[in-house]
Design an enzyme around this catalytic site. Structure first.
Site, PDB file in Angstrom:
ATOM      1  N   THR A  43      37.647  36.042  48.803  1.00  0.00           N
ATOM      2  CA  THR A  43      36.793  35.146  48.104  1.00  0.00           C
ATOM      3  C   THR A  43      37.226  35.342  46.597  1.00  0.00           C
ATOM      4  OG1 THR A  43      35.149  36.700  47.913  1.00  0.00           O
ATOM      5  CG2 THR A  43      35.015  35.305  49.838  1.00  0.00           C
ATOM      6  N   VAL A  45      35.286  35.397  43.495  1.00  0.00           N
ATOM      7  CA  VAL A  45      34.810  36.642  42.775  1.00  0.00           C
ATOM      8  C   VAL A  45      35.274  37.870  43.206  1.00  0.00           C
ATOM      9  CG1 VAL A  45      32.746  37.426  41.627  1.00  0.00           C
ATOM     10  CG2 VAL A  45      32.900  34.721  42.010  1.00  0.00           C
ATOM     11  N   CYS A  46      35.136  38.066  44.459  1.00  0.00           N
ATOM     12  CA  CYS A  46      35.659  39.384  44.827  1.00  0.00           C
ATOM     13  C   CYS A  46      37.077  39.751  44.450  1.00  0.00           C
ATOM     14  CB  CYS A  46      35.449  39.509  46.313  1.00  0.00           C
ATOM     15  SG  CYS A  46      33.754  39.414  46.921  1.00  0.00           S
ATOM     16  N   THR A  47      37.905  38.840  44.809  1.00  0.00           N
ATOM     17  CA  THR A  47      39.306  38.919  44.213  1.00  0.00           C
ATOM     18  C   THR A  47      39.411  39.248  42.738  1.00  0.00           C
ATOM     19  OG1 THR A  47      39.995  37.519  45.995  1.00  0.00           O
ATOM     20  CG2 THR A  47      41.653  38.039  43.894  1.00  0.00           C
ATOM     21  N   LEU A  50      38.051  43.079  42.033  1.00  0.00           N
ATOM     22  CA  LEU A  50      39.081  44.092  42.452  1.00  0.00           C
ATOM     23  C   LEU A  50      40.208  44.064  41.787  1.00  0.00           C
ATOM     24  CD1 LEU A  50      38.430  46.261  44.889  1.00  0.00           C
ATOM     25  CD2 LEU A  50      36.981  44.346  44.705  1.00  0.00           C
TER      26      LEU A  50
END
Length: 156
Positions: A43, A45-47, A50
């Site tokens: 997703t 924002v998760c990408t 990280l």
């Protein structure tokens, strides 16, 4: 359990890395650890979360710190996610959701019909296992990488 607060002993954890080996808090004894909980791989924002942590990794190494990313995704999904984003730190699967519960970041509400995933959050745990920084965001906002770095500089 309520979300952890600064000064508390961090709960031990056991996650499954992408190579199906265990990863646990005791692996980092004597080192500072940054745990990045994120809702779901692949997703936007998760990408971003990280990949930002990945870019800061060289700075973290100079601060005696290592990073572990944590989500409820399977180790197989996390492996693909890690490889596609060239992450240079381990990702741990909390597929059974126990670590997210223990750290007080398991989302059990309703988000577009989904529930039971990790809330976007970051914890800095010192080499003695004490929580030195804790932040949970609204999900759309990244944790403060500036505050994470400041905490690491303070604790040495």
């Amino acid at each position: 359990m309520a979300e952890l607060v600064v000064g508390q002993k961090a709960p031990d954890f056991k996650l499954v890395r992408t190579d199906l080996e265990p990863i646990q808090l005791s692996d980092y004894q004597g080192k500072n650890l940054i745990l990045h909980f994120f809702p779901l791989a692949f997703t936007s924002v998760c990408t971003e979360q990280l990949c930002t942590a990945n870019g800061a990794d060289n700075d973290y190494a100079s601060l005696n710190a290592e990073v572990v990313g944590v989500s409820v995704d399977s180790p197989f999904v996390l492996d693909k996610f890690s490889k596609e984003n060239n992450l240079n730190f381990p990702l741990g699967s909390d597929f059974n959701r126990q670590v997210s519960k223990d750290y007080g970041v398991l989302f059990e509400g309703d988000f577009a019909g989904m529930t039971g995933f990790s809330m976007r959050s970051a914890f800095v745990i010192d080499g003695d296992g004490i929580v030195r920084y804790a932040e949970t965001t609204d999900g759309k906002t990244l944790p403060s990488f500036e505050n994470i770095t400041k905490t690491l500089e303070i604790i040495g």
